[in-house]
Design a protein around this motif. Structure first.
Motif, PDB file in Angstrom:
ATOM      1  N   ALA A  98       0.829  -1.185   0.035  1.00 41.05           N
ATOM      2  CA  ALA A  98      -0.155  -0.083  -0.016  1.00 41.05           C
ATOM      3  C   ALA A  98       0.988   1.246  -0.042  1.00 41.05           C
ATOM      4  O   ALA A  98       0.688   2.154  -0.847  1.00 41.05           O
ATOM      5  CB  ALA A  98      -1.015  -0.027   1.320  1.00 41.05           C
ATOM      6  N   ALA A  99       2.054   1.232   0.769  1.00 38.73           N
ATOM      7  CA  ALA A  99       2.831   2.201   0.926  1.00 38.73           C
ATOM      8  C   ALA A  99       3.494   2.526  -0.534  1.00 38.73           C
ATOM      9  O   ALA A  99       3.837   3.613  -1.007  1.00 38.73           O
ATOM     10  CB  ALA A  99       4.075   2.109   1.871  1.00 38.73           C
ATOM     11  N   ALA A 100       4.119   1.297  -1.120  1.00 39.24           N
ATOM     12  CA  ALA A 100       4.548   1.532  -2.659  1.00 39.24           C
ATOM     13  C   ALA A 100       3.638   2.177  -3.356  1.00 39.24           C
ATOM     14  O   ALA A 100       3.994   2.932  -4.227  1.00 39.24           O
ATOM     15  CB  ALA A 100       5.008   0.051  -3.022  1.00 39.24           C
ATOM     16  N   ASP A 101       2.400   1.426  -3.472  1.00 39.03           N
ATOM     17  CA  ASP A 101       1.354   2.092  -4.563  1.00 39.03           C
ATOM     18  C   ASP A 101       1.429   3.774  -4.137  1.00 39.03           C
ATOM     19  O   ASP A 101       1.270   4.257  -5.196  1.00 39.03           O
ATOM     20  CB  ASP A 101      -0.016   1.486  -4.292  1.00 39.03           C
ATOM     21  CG  ASP A 101      -0.116   0.079  -4.838  1.00 39.03           C
ATOM     22  OD1 ASP A 101       0.789  -0.352  -5.727  1.00 39.03           O
ATOM     23  OD2 ASP A 101      -0.747  -0.520  -4.368  1.00 39.03           O
ATOM     24  N   LYS A 102       1.152   4.197  -2.948  1.00 40.74           N
ATOM     25  CA  LYS A 102       0.984   5.620  -2.830  1.00 40.74           C
ATOM     26  C   LYS A 102       2.243   6.198  -3.263  1.00 40.74           C
ATOM     27  O   LYS A 102       2.095   7.379  -3.964  1.00 40.74           O
ATOM     28  CB  LYS A 102       0.775   5.710  -1.163  1.00 40.74           C
ATOM     29  CG  LYS A 102       0.614   7.092  -0.919  1.00 40.74           C
ATOM     30  CD  LYS A 102      -0.068   7.197   0.437  1.00 40.74           C
ATOM     31  CE  LYS A 102       0.020   8.918   1.011  1.00 40.74           C
ATOM     32  NZ  LYS A 102      -0.374   8.792   2.197  1.00 40.74           N
ATOM     33  N   ALA A 103       3.464   5.777  -2.874  1.00 40.49           N
ATOM     34  CA  ALA A 103       4.677   6.401  -3.189  1.00 40.49           C
ATOM     35  C   ALA A 103       4.813   6.442  -4.887  1.00 40.49           C
ATOM     36  O   ALA A 103       5.196   7.572  -5.359  1.00 40.49           O
ATOM     37  CB  ALA A 103       5.964   5.483  -2.720  1.00 40.49           C
ATOM     38  N   LEU A 104       4.496   5.430  -5.391  1.00 48.93           N
ATOM     39  CA  LEU A 104       4.611   5.364  -7.028  1.00 48.93           C
ATOM     40  C   LEU A 104       3.543   6.149  -7.466  1.00 48.93           C
ATOM     41  O   LEU A 104       3.934   6.744  -8.920  1.00 48.93           O
ATOM     42  CB  LEU A 104       4.682   3.974  -7.194  1.00 48.93           C
ATOM     43  CG  LEU A 104       5.929   3.233  -7.226  1.00 48.93           C
ATOM     44  CD1 LEU A 104       5.832   1.709  -7.422  1.00 48.93           C
ATOM     45  CD2 LEU A 104       7.080   3.604  -8.040  1.00 48.93           C
ATOM     46  N   ALA A 105       2.398   6.379  -7.081  1.00 45.74           N
ATOM     47  CA  ALA A 105       1.264   7.176  -7.832  1.00 45.74           C
ATOM     48  C   ALA A 105       1.727   8.957  -7.506  1.00 45.74           C
ATOM     49  O   ALA A 105       1.064   9.469  -8.352  1.00 45.74           O
ATOM     50  CB  ALA A 105       0.150   6.836  -7.085  1.00 45.74           C
ATOM     51  N   GLY A 106       2.710   9.119  -6.702  1.00 47.81           N
ATOM     52  CA  GLY A 106       3.147  10.521  -6.492  1.00 47.81           C
ATOM     53  C   GLY A 106       2.053  11.305  -5.407  1.00 47.81           C
ATOM     54  O   GLY A 106       1.808  12.225  -5.508  1.00 47.81           O
TER      55      GLY A 106
END
Length: 106
Positions: A98-106
């Protein structure tokens, strides 16, 4: 589609029987890697980079030989991110991804 592919990252080393799990990802650029690591850190997830190509290491520069420039290796080494990995990480994967999704989505 796995989260690395969704955001232009490439999953390199699968560690579990799911398409959403990897230990190392290759981001599109050094800047993207830096932003990704910083965004994960803000969310309490520690991802790191630590791959130094052998030809760039102190021993490699002293004892190694290359037949040409190692531009591909140098480029990829600047874009690699090592995701968290430890015994028992499986129970933390939803939070990490979930953190990676948020980080990559900007």
């Amino acid at each position: 589609m796995s989260w690395p592919a969704t955001y232009g990252a490439r999953s390199c080393l699968p560690i579990a029987r799911t398409t959403r799990t990897c230990t190392t990802c290759c981001l599109p650029s050094l800047e993207a890697r830096t932003r990704f690591i910083e965004a994960l850190k803000e969310q309490g997830v520690q991802a790191v980079f630590h791959y130094i190509p052998l030809h760039s290491s102190p021993a490699g520069r002293t004892f190694g030989r290359t037949g040409s420039e190692m531009t591909v290796t140098d480029d990829i080494s600047e874009r690699l991110v090592r995701m968290p990995l430890w015994i028992g990480v499986e129970e933390h994967l939803p939070t990490i991804f979930a953190a990676a999704d948020k980080a990559l989505a900007g």
